[in-house]
Design a protein around this motif. Structure first.
Motif, PDB file in Angstrom:
ATOM      1  N   ALA A 100       5.412  14.742   3.598  1.00 24.75           N
ATOM      2  CA  ALA A 100       5.610  14.032   2.335  1.00 24.75           C
ATOM      3  C   ALA A 100       6.619  14.759   1.449  1.00 24.75           C
ATOM      4  CB  ALA A 100       4.277  13.870   1.608  1.00 24.75           C
ATOM      5  N   GLU A 101       6.573  16.077   1.462  1.00 22.03           N
ATOM      6  CA  GLU A 101       7.538  16.861   0.679  1.00 22.03           C
ATOM      7  C   GLU A 101       8.952  16.651   1.206  1.00 22.03           C
ATOM      8  OE1 GLU A 101       6.363  20.935   0.569  1.00 22.03           O
ATOM      9  OE2 GLU A 101       4.467  20.536  -0.449  1.00 22.03           O
ATOM     10  N   TRP A 132      -0.343   6.573   5.826  1.00 18.17           N
ATOM     11  CA  TRP A 132      -0.585   7.439   4.664  1.00 18.17           C
ATOM     12  C   TRP A 132       0.742   7.899   4.075  1.00 18.17           C
ATOM     13  CZ3 TRP A 132       0.551  12.343   3.024  1.00 18.17           C
ATOM     14  CH2 TRP A 132      -0.221  12.876   1.997  1.00 18.17           C
ATOM     15  N   LEU A 133       1.656   8.321   4.941  1.00 26.25           N
ATOM     16  CA  LEU A 133       2.968   8.779   4.488  1.00 26.25           C
ATOM     17  C   LEU A 133       3.765   7.659   3.823  1.00 26.25           C
ATOM     18  CD1 LEU A 133       4.369  11.071   7.330  1.00 26.25           C
ATOM     19  CD2 LEU A 133       3.922  11.722   4.958  1.00 26.25           C
ATOM     20  N   ALA A 134       3.784   6.496   4.463  1.00 28.68           N
ATOM     21  CA  ALA A 134       4.568   5.378   3.934  1.00 28.68           C
ATOM     22  C   ALA A 134       4.049   4.939   2.571  1.00 28.68           C
ATOM     23  CB  ALA A 134       4.544   4.218   4.924  1.00 28.68           C
ATOM     24  N   LEU A 135       2.741   4.831   2.434  1.00 30.24           N
ATOM     25  CA  LEU A 135       2.158   4.374   1.178  1.00 30.24           C
ATOM     26  C   LEU A 135       2.207   5.454   0.096  1.00 30.24           C
ATOM     27  CD1 LEU A 135      -0.924   2.448   2.603  1.00 30.24           C
ATOM     28  CD2 LEU A 135       1.173   1.467   1.661  1.00 30.24           C
ATOM     29  N   LYS A 136       2.062   6.698   0.507  1.00 30.58           N
ATOM     30  CA  LYS A 136       2.089   7.818  -0.447  1.00 30.58           C
ATOM     31  C   LYS A 136       3.481   8.007  -1.029  1.00 30.58           C
ATOM     32  CE  LYS A 136       0.945  12.072  -2.089  1.00 30.58           C
ATOM     33  NZ  LYS A 136       0.028  12.275  -3.231  1.00 30.58           N
ATOM     34  N   GLU A 176       3.214  -2.200   0.773  1.00 28.85           N
ATOM     35  CA  GLU A 176       2.480  -2.040  -0.473  1.00 28.85           C
ATOM     36  C   GLU A 176       1.027  -1.772  -0.138  1.00 28.85           C
ATOM     37  OE1 GLU A 176       3.009  -5.410  -2.968  1.00 28.85           O
ATOM     38  OE2 GLU A 176       5.164  -5.049  -3.280  1.00 28.85           O
ATOM     39  N   GLY A 177       0.377  -0.988  -0.979  1.00 28.51           N
ATOM     40  CA  GLY A 177      -1.021  -0.663  -0.758  1.00 28.51           C
ATOM     41  C   GLY A 177      -1.354   0.699  -1.328  1.00 28.51           C
ATOM     42  N   ASP A 178      -2.587   1.086  -1.148  1.00 24.91           N
ATOM     43  CA  ASP A 178      -3.105   2.343  -1.692  1.00 24.91           C
ATOM     44  C   ASP A 178      -3.339   3.318  -0.529  1.00 24.91           C
ATOM     45  OD1 ASP A 178      -4.564   4.436  -2.809  1.00 24.91           O
ATOM     46  OD2 ASP A 178      -5.763   3.117  -4.087  1.00 24.91           O
ATOM     47  N   HIS A 179      -2.628   4.442  -0.562  1.00 23.48           N
ATOM     48  CA  HIS A 179      -2.753   5.394   0.549  1.00 23.48           C
ATOM     49  C   HIS A 179      -4.136   6.013   0.652  1.00 23.48           C
ATOM     50  CE1 HIS A 179      -2.065   8.299  -2.693  1.00 23.48           C
ATOM     51  NE2 HIS A 179      -2.520   9.229  -1.867  1.00 23.48           N
ATOM     52  N   THR A 180      -4.955   5.889  -0.392  1.00 27.45           N
ATOM     53  CA  THR A 180      -6.303   6.462  -0.353  1.00 27.45           C
ATOM     54  C   THR A 180      -7.321   5.500   0.254  1.00 27.45           C
ATOM     55  OG1 THR A 180      -6.939   5.684  -2.569  1.00 27.45           O
ATOM     56  CG2 THR A 180      -5.762   7.796  -2.427  1.00 27.45           C
ATOM     57  N   ARG A 185      -4.473   1.672   4.983  1.00 24.21           N
ATOM     58  CA  ARG A 185      -3.849   2.536   5.992  1.00 24.21           C
ATOM     59  C   ARG A 185      -3.928   1.905   7.374  1.00 24.21           C
ATOM     60  NH1 ARG A 185      -6.906   6.575   3.221  1.00 24.21           N
ATOM     61  NH2 ARG A 185      -8.275   6.814   5.042  1.00 24.21           N
ATOM     62  N   ARG A 186      -5.065   1.298   7.697  1.00 26.76           N
ATOM     63  CA  ARG A 186      -5.202   0.662   9.008  1.00 26.76           C
ATOM     64  C   ARG A 186      -4.277  -0.546   9.134  1.00 26.76           C
ATOM     65  NH1 ARG A 186      -6.246   2.935  13.135  1.00 26.76           N
ATOM     66  NH2 ARG A 186      -4.354   1.878  13.788  1.00 26.76           N
ATOM     67  N   ARG A 187      -4.206  -1.350   8.088  1.00 26.50           N
ATOM     68  CA  ARG A 187      -3.349  -2.548   8.119  1.00 26.50           C
ATOM     69  C   ARG A 187      -1.892  -2.165   8.335  1.00 26.50           C
ATOM     70  NH1 ARG A 187      -0.264  -4.138   4.123  1.00 26.50           N
ATOM     71  NH2 ARG A 187      -1.465  -2.948   2.578  1.00 26.50           N
TER      72      ARG A 187
END
Length: 219
Positions: A100-101, A132-136, A176-180, A185-187
């Protein structure tokens, strides 16, 4: 600097040995972050993509790639790949945080969502780290289909051999979505795997490759 030196030396070798046919390279942005999400057929996949693309790509690679085969381990270390321990949740999250960094600095990051090489050439269910990476980070995801790389370094082989390979890079995908949230994340992961499958033409298996390997006693 070391990466550029290694790339300068490795790219001609990769081209001569693999005679790659690359399509969709224009989908890789010239600047800014992007996630390259690729299928996984060979231990050398994480080396070949960075060697053959013009921009610096940092790949995630399991620890065994650094310590198992000396050829792949040498390339992984010089190429700056991020080692990850698949059996340690904290270590895996630390790798994702480092990725992510990189993305937030505008760099390219490569990942194999399957988490391990396909045992039989089919495409297996993706793990949710890529989502997780894409949404974060909001970075676009480029689905990537590799073909023929398993012939360059077959399972159990120690020395690469000449074989023609193909690389297809798909159009950027944004989500679009919430990484948490696990559902998001599954979708997103499933959408990325569907895009990879469309490019690669592989048969899709709705189970994790690691689970299948464990069931048949394959490491």
């Amino acid at each position: 600097m070391l990466y550029q030196v290694v790339k300068f030396a490795a790219a001609p070798v990769a081209h001569a040995m693999c005679r790659p046919h690359i399509s969709g390279a224009a989908n890789v942005p010239r600047t800014g972050p992007a996630i390259l999400a690729a299928n996984h057929l060979s231990v050398l996949d994480s080396f070949l993509l960075p060697a053959l693309l013009p921009r610096h790509v940092t790949f995630a690679a399991k620890n065994e790639y650094f310590s198992g085969n000396p050829v792949s381990g040498w390339f992984m270390k010089l190429g700056g790949s991020l080692p990850t321990n698949r059996d340690d949740a904290h270590a895996a999250q630390a790798m994702l945080d480092a990725a992510a960094e990189l993305l937030e600095r505008g760099e390219l990051f490569g990942i194999h969502p399957e988490g391990t090489r396909s045992p039989d050439g089919r495409l297996y269910r993706g793990k949710i780290g890529v989502a997780w990476l894409a949404l974060k980070t909001g970075a676009p995801v480029l689905p990537v289909a590799l073909r023929g790389t398993e012939r360059v370094l077959p399972l159990g082989a120690k020395v690469p051999r000449p074989a023609k390979i193909g690389i297809t890079i798909g159009a950027p995908m944004r989500f679009e979505g919430d990484h948490t949230k696990a559902r998001d994340r599954r979708r997103v992961t499933d959408e990325i795997m569907a895009a990879i499958q469309k490019l690669s033409g592989q048969e899709y298996v709705p189970t994790y490759a690691a689970s299948y390997k464990a069931a048949i006693g394959m490491s």
